[in-house]
Design a protein around this motif. Sequence first.
Motif, short mmCIF file in Angstrom:
data_model
loop_
_atom_site.label_atom_id
_atom_site.label_comp_id
_atom_site.label_asym_id
_atom_site.label_seq_id
_atom_site.Cartn_x
_atom_site.Cartn_y
_atom_site.Cartn_z
N LYS A 115 0.84 -1.20 0.00
CA LYS A 115 0.00 0.00 0.00
C LYS A 115 0.87 1.25 0.00
O LYS A 115 0.55 2.26 -0.62
CB LYS A 115 -0.89 0.02 1.25
CG LYS A 115 -2.20 -0.71 1.10
CD LYS A 115 -3.09 -0.31 2.26
CE LYS A 115 -3.85 -1.50 2.81
NZ LYS A 115 -4.37 -1.24 4.15
N MET A 116 2.00 1.17 0.76
CA MET A 116 2.90 2.32 0.82
C MET A 116 3.85 2.35 -0.36
O MET A 116 4.62 3.28 -0.52
CB MET A 116 3.75 2.27 2.09
CG MET A 116 2.97 2.43 3.35
SD MET A 116 4.13 2.36 4.71
CE MET A 116 3.00 2.27 6.06
N ASP A 117 3.82 1.27 -1.16
CA ASP A 117 4.66 1.19 -2.34
C ASP A 117 6.16 1.12 -1.99
O ASP A 117 6.99 1.78 -2.60
CB ASP A 117 4.40 2.39 -3.27
CG ASP A 117 4.65 2.01 -4.72
OD1 ASP A 117 4.77 0.81 -4.97
OD2 ASP A 117 4.73 2.93 -5.56
N VAL A 118 6.51 0.36 -0.95
CA VAL A 118 7.92 0.15 -0.64
C VAL A 118 8.17 -1.35 -0.50
O VAL A 118 7.26 -2.12 -0.19
CB VAL A 118 8.34 0.85 0.68
CG1 VAL A 118 8.30 2.33 0.53
CG2 VAL A 118 7.50 0.39 1.84
N SER A 119 9.40 -1.75 -0.79
CA SER A 119 9.74 -3.17 -0.61
C SER A 119 10.38 -3.34 0.77
O SER A 119 10.98 -2.41 1.31
CB SER A 119 10.71 -3.61 -1.68
OG SER A 119 11.93 -2.95 -1.50
N ILE A 120 10.28 -4.53 1.31
CA ILE A 120 10.74 -4.75 2.69
C ILE A 120 12.25 -4.58 2.81
O ILE A 120 12.76 -4.16 3.84
CB ILE A 120 10.27 -6.13 3.22
CG1 ILE A 120 10.53 -6.25 4.71
CG2 ILE A 120 10.93 -7.26 2.47
CD1 ILE A 120 9.74 -7.27 5.42
#
Lengths: 67, 286
Positions: free
Chosen positions: B200-205
């Motif tokens: 949802k935040m458009d970031v990868s872990i």
Amino acid sequence: MTVGSQVKGCFSSIKSVEATLLSLENKTQNPEARECFHEVQSIISDIKTDLEKQVIYLSQQEPQYKN
Amino acid sequence: MPGWVEILIRSLSLLIALFFITKMLGKKQMSQLDIFQYITGIVIGSIVATHVTDLTTQFEYALIALSVWFFIPFGLEYIALKSKRVRDLTQGKGTVFIQNGRILEENLKKERYTTDDLLEELRNNNMYKAADVEFAVLEPTGKVNVLPKKENQPVTVKDIGLKPAPEKEPQTVVMDGHALLEPLSNASLNTNWLETELDKMDVSIENVFLGQVDSDGQLTVDLYDDKITVPSPSEKPLLLAAMKKSQADLELFALASENQETKNMYEKNSQKMQEAIDKVSPYLQY
């Protein structure tokens, strides 16, 4: 905008409020917050019922704008 | 045995003994030590120092002396746990310096505190004016603690009369790009949830340096890449805004409506909505 569509808009935003409250209630780990969200949900649900009647009544009154 | 070997052996064995003794005597900080612990610390240190460097002394004596200086304070601390009288004797009592806003000169003299010392300690507690102090006490550890007069105390939520929503401690669920499973399950969440939230935040872990989730299940993250700004959680403020808007709408309908019955219905519901907002708003603010 006719009165009917205005009331309809308010009705749907109240529905969305209710759904958000439900999702928050399920997400929170805090029992007090859970209870509060639950109580507020029932208030909102009362309002929703009243407004729904009004929406139906208005759509009968303004059949020409019915969609 | 050559002297240097003996010194090595003595040092190492006493180092180990000292390690365990300090472990057992607890983790109080230097500044929190009472008189007794202070003396014990110094004596234990000098016993070890003497026996390590002076080869003419007998090594067993070091162990005997150490055990005396370990067991007696240890035993006394244990008794002090149970008995208030022993506690007062070994740890000392606090001395009141300022009571009801008045400086007790007798007590200052007893502790050999000059006026300048007192003022310095008050300044340490951010009190520059003695008249602003309601109560000040010299703790047995040598620290002065100060209670400012009510009007000089920082405002708390209680003072304003607000009822804040209780909040539990947050769980750290991502650290250095890796999901931590135990905190996740503590918050009754799982890795799927984490992936969805990060999507949802458009970031990868891999890009997440630190991620924490609060008791309401909101995730906040800090990224390795500081150029990217992450959206802050918006669900709760949006909900509050939506509720306020519907309340305003209901009020508007009540004004616009000409039918008395409908008007009443709208008014009643707008009041209800206001009630709901009042109830829920402490939980929707952070």
